[in-house]
Design an enzyme around this catalytic site. Structure first.
Site, short mmCIF file in Angstrom:
data_model
loop_
_atom_site.label_atom_id
_atom_site.label_comp_id
_atom_site.label_asym_id
_atom_site.label_seq_id
_atom_site.Cartn_x
_atom_site.Cartn_y
_atom_site.Cartn_z
CG HIS A 50 7.07 2.09 -3.85
ND1 HIS A 50 6.68 3.40 -4.11
CD2 HIS A 50 5.99 1.33 -4.09
CE1 HIS A 50 5.40 3.42 -4.45
NE2 HIS A 50 4.97 2.18 -4.46
CG PHE A 51 8.56 1.69 -8.25
CD1 PHE A 51 7.92 0.46 -8.09
CD2 PHE A 51 7.81 2.84 -8.16
CE1 PHE A 51 6.54 0.41 -7.90
CE2 PHE A 51 6.44 2.79 -7.96
CZ PHE A 51 5.81 1.57 -7.83
#
Length: 147
Positions: A50-51
């Site tokens: 994420h991410f």
């Protein structure tokens, strides 16, 4: 009277353990207020995907950090009980939180009441990094007996 809680004392209050124990120290007072801290580590499980190449702490994790901080405001009532989320209201995300950031949480017990035989408590909370507000919200919890 102010009480300073280190990680071992927090483990006596909260059922969470690594990697879900998301406060490292807390200062509570008799007025139902808490100031807590948690430094986001570089290898947190929740930022790995994420991410990729741009890790950002998910909003739900920011809410969990605030929730664990709020639970310390009723630590005396928690003996033999768990504090379980009952609601999250008016949550706002204002700034991204990234690995390396030191989260500083302020929360306040607004009120308590019994609802259908359950002790409930209601808090307001904000999470800041370097004095900038990142997340705010109102959180409610039910105290349920440990099984």
């Amino acid at each position: 009277m102010e009480q300073i809680l280190d990680i071992e004392q927090l483990k006596e209050i909260l059922p969470h353990r690594e990697p879900m124990l998301l406060i490292e120290e807390a200062i509570t007072d008799d007025n139902g207020a808490c100031k807590a801290k948690y430094k986001i580590k570089e290898n947190e499980y929740f930022t790995r995907g994420h991410f990729p190449n741009n890790p950002i702490v998910p909003g739900v994790i920011l809410c969990e950090i605030m929730a664990q901080s709020c639970a310390t405001t009723v630590q005396d009532e928690m003996k033999g009980h768990l504090a379980l989320y009952a609601g999250i209201d008016k949550v706002r995300f204002k700034r991204m939180v990234k690995p390396g950031d030191l989260c500083e949480i302020e929360c306040k017990l607004k009120y308590k009441k019994n609802i259908m035989g359950r002790k409930m408590f209601f808090c307001s909370a904000k999470l800041c990094v370097e004095g900038q507000i990142c997340c705010t919200g109102e959180l409610s919890f039910a105290l349920v007996p440990k099984e």
